[in-house]
Write a protein that holds these residues in place. Sequence first.
Motif, PDB file in Angstrom:
ATOM      1  N   ALA A 121       0.787  -1.007   0.211  1.00  0.00           N
ATOM      2  CA  ALA A 121       0.062   0.112  -0.010  1.00  0.00           C
ATOM      3  C   ALA A 121       0.964   1.576  -0.512  1.00  0.00           C
ATOM      4  O   ALA A 121       2.100   0.874   0.409  1.00  0.00           O
ATOM      5  CB  ALA A 121      -0.967   0.069   0.723  1.00  0.00           C
ATOM      6  N   SER A 122       0.293   2.031  -0.523  1.00  0.00           N
ATOM      7  CA  SER A 122       0.766   3.400  -1.004  1.00  0.00           C
ATOM      8  C   SER A 122       1.061   3.839   0.975  1.00  0.00           C
ATOM      9  O   SER A 122       0.187   3.910   1.775  1.00  0.00           O
ATOM     10  CB  SER A 122      -0.014   4.263  -1.545  1.00  0.00           C
ATOM     11  N   GLY A 123       1.752   5.430   0.911  1.00  0.00           N
ATOM     12  CA  GLY A 123       2.054   5.883   2.266  1.00  0.00           C
ATOM     13  C   GLY A 123       0.262   6.617   2.044  1.00  0.00           C
ATOM     14  O   GLY A 123      -0.392   7.038   3.874  1.00  0.00           O
ATOM     15  N   SER A 124      -0.439   7.138   1.202  1.00  0.00           N
ATOM     16  CA  SER A 124      -1.564   7.710   1.561  1.00  0.00           C
ATOM     17  C   SER A 124      -2.666   6.865   1.824  1.00  0.00           C
ATOM     18  O   SER A 124      -4.272   6.724   2.741  1.00  0.00           O
ATOM     19  CB  SER A 124      -1.684   8.982   0.763  1.00  0.00           C
ATOM     20  N   GLY A 125      -2.025   5.479   0.902  1.00  0.00           N
ATOM     21  CA  GLY A 125      -3.698   4.567   1.043  1.00  0.00           C
ATOM     22  C   GLY A 125      -4.651   4.952   0.093  1.00  0.00           C
ATOM     23  O   GLY A 125      -5.294   4.177   0.050  1.00  0.00           O
ATOM     24  N   LEU A 126      -4.287   6.395  -0.681  1.00  0.00           N
ATOM     25  CA  LEU A 126      -5.206   6.416  -1.843  1.00  0.00           C
ATOM     26  C   LEU A 126      -4.547   6.414  -3.597  1.00  0.00           C
ATOM     27  O   LEU A 126      -4.782   7.189  -4.321  1.00  0.00           O
ATOM     28  CB  LEU A 126      -5.774   7.605  -1.454  1.00  0.00           C
ATOM     29  N   ASP A 127      -3.627   6.706  -3.141  1.00  0.00           N
ATOM     30  CA  ASP A 127      -2.599   6.177  -5.046  1.00  0.00           C
ATOM     31  C   ASP A 127      -3.811   5.836  -5.845  1.00  0.00           C
ATOM     32  O   ASP A 127      -3.850   4.920  -5.455  1.00  0.00           O
ATOM     33  CB  ASP A 127      -0.970   5.187  -4.284  1.00  0.00           C
ATOM     34  N   PRO A 128      -3.363   6.733  -6.622  1.00  0.00           N
ATOM     35  CA  PRO A 128      -4.844   6.491  -7.470  1.00  0.00           C
ATOM     36  C   PRO A 128      -3.594   6.059  -9.349  1.00  0.00           C
ATOM     37  O   PRO A 128      -4.503   5.144 -10.031  1.00  0.00           O
ATOM     38  CB  PRO A 128      -5.110   7.683  -8.363  1.00  0.00           C
ATOM     39  N   ASP A 129      -2.154   5.091  -8.753  1.00  0.00           N
ATOM     40  CA  ASP A 129      -1.522   4.925  -9.977  1.00  0.00           C
ATOM     41  C   ASP A 129      -0.693   4.039  -9.597  1.00  0.00           C
ATOM     42  O   ASP A 129      -0.437   3.492  -8.790  1.00  0.00           O
ATOM     43  CB  ASP A 129      -0.353   6.387 -10.477  1.00  0.00           C
ATOM     44  N   ILE A 130      -0.744   2.911 -11.105  1.00  0.00           N
ATOM     45  CA  ILE A 130       0.386   1.706 -10.309  1.00  0.00           C
ATOM     46  C   ILE A 130       1.841   2.149 -12.085  1.00  0.00           C
ATOM     47  O   ILE A 130       1.662   3.054 -12.648  1.00  0.00           O
ATOM     48  CB  ILE A 130      -0.718   1.305 -11.291  1.00  0.00           C
ATOM     49  N   SER A 131       2.695   1.011 -11.692  1.00  0.00           N
ATOM     50  CA  SER A 131       4.064   1.136 -12.270  1.00  0.00           C
ATOM     51  C   SER A 131       3.500   0.670 -13.767  1.00  0.00           C
ATOM     52  O   SER A 131       2.859   0.021 -13.761  1.00  0.00           O
ATOM     53  CB  SER A 131       5.154   0.930 -11.961  1.00  0.00           C
ATOM     54  N   VAL A 132       4.435   1.180 -14.641  1.00  0.00           N
ATOM     55  CA  VAL A 132       4.077   0.278 -15.793  1.00  0.00           C
ATOM     56  C   VAL A 132       4.353  -0.945 -16.298  1.00  0.00           C
ATOM     57  O   VAL A 132       3.568  -2.067 -16.354  1.00  0.00           O
ATOM     58  CB  VAL A 132       4.555   1.462 -17.600  1.00  0.00           C
ATOM     59  N   LYS A 133       4.679  -1.227 -14.914  1.00  0.00           N
ATOM     60  CA  LYS A 133       5.760  -2.680 -15.305  1.00  0.00           C
ATOM     61  C   LYS A 133       4.029  -3.549 -14.339  1.00  0.00           C
ATOM     62  O   LYS A 133       4.177  -4.688 -15.016  1.00  0.00           O
ATOM     63  CB  LYS A 133       6.721  -2.970 -14.442  1.00  0.00           C
ATOM     64  N   GLY A 134       3.704  -2.145 -13.129  1.00  0.00           N
ATOM     65  CA  GLY A 134       2.713  -3.128 -12.726  1.00  0.00           C
ATOM     66  C   GLY A 134       1.382  -3.238 -13.305  1.00  0.00           C
ATOM     67  O   GLY A 134       0.782  -3.541 -13.379  1.00  0.00           O
ATOM     68  N   ALA A 135       1.173  -2.340 -15.176  1.00  0.00           N
ATOM     69  CA  ALA A 135      -0.109  -2.751 -15.824  1.00  0.00           C
ATOM     70  C   ALA A 135       0.436  -3.975 -16.861  1.00  0.00           C
ATOM     71  O   ALA A 135      -0.761  -4.765 -17.262  1.00  0.00           O
ATOM     72  CB  ALA A 135      -0.614  -1.442 -16.720  1.00  0.00           C
ATOM     73  N   LEU A 136       1.185  -3.545 -17.218  1.00  0.00           N
ATOM     74  CA  LEU A 136       1.928  -5.107 -18.501  1.00  0.00           C
ATOM     75  C   LEU A 136       2.259  -6.013 -17.827  1.00  0.00           C
ATOM     76  O   LEU A 136       1.530  -7.488 -18.445  1.00  0.00           O
ATOM     77  CB  LEU A 136       3.352  -4.733 -18.630  1.00  0.00           C
ATOM     78  N   VAL A 137       2.523  -6.719 -16.524  1.00  0.00           N
ATOM     79  CA  VAL A 137       2.117  -7.354 -15.738  1.00  0.00           C
ATOM     80  C   VAL A 137       1.109  -8.089 -15.505  1.00  0.00           C
ATOM     81  O   VAL A 137       0.599  -9.795 -15.574  1.00  0.00           O
ATOM     82  CB  VAL A 137       2.743  -8.118 -14.164  1.00  0.00           C
TER      83      VAL A 137
END
Length: 187
Positions: A121-137
Amino acid sequence: MKQHILPAIKLTAICIVVFCGLYSLVILGIAQIAPNKGEGETVMVNGKIKGYALEGQSFTQDKYFYSRPSAAGYNAAGSSGSNKGPSNPDYLKDVRSRIDTFLVHNPTVAKSEIPSDLVTASGSGLDPDISVKGALVQVDRIAKERKVAPEKIKALVEKSIEKPLAGLFGTEKINVLALNIELDKLK
């Protein structure tokens, strides 16, 4: 003593007026010239609000790209991280559970290929984004679920990449809500 208390009271009153009143009004004025008048960026599809561009949301269906996990349950009112360190047994249990769940839904992915942003989880718990690798996988799972060629999904991911600010600040990222909306437009 009187010579110290009176200036302190005056300074306190001035600070209250400046920092609680004037500063708040200046920020409100700046917000009024911003898009949506400082109300946040709502994402509308066919006249219906689908979400907020700057707030993470939960996507759990296999036909969608998964979001980054949230320690706050995607609740903007309670934005926070878990405050658990990487050696905390509960934290490690949560991460292992997320890895196992991800592998069940993505059998073509090796454990070593899972980007950390999909299981932490991100520090805010509300990160709307993922990494490019996170999408490609996630492409193979979504292509199989939607019965679409993986190349078509991959092209959509490539088109959705947001570059770093001024090409220098930050990393490439993908807004999951925007990507999933574009995914629903595919035929």
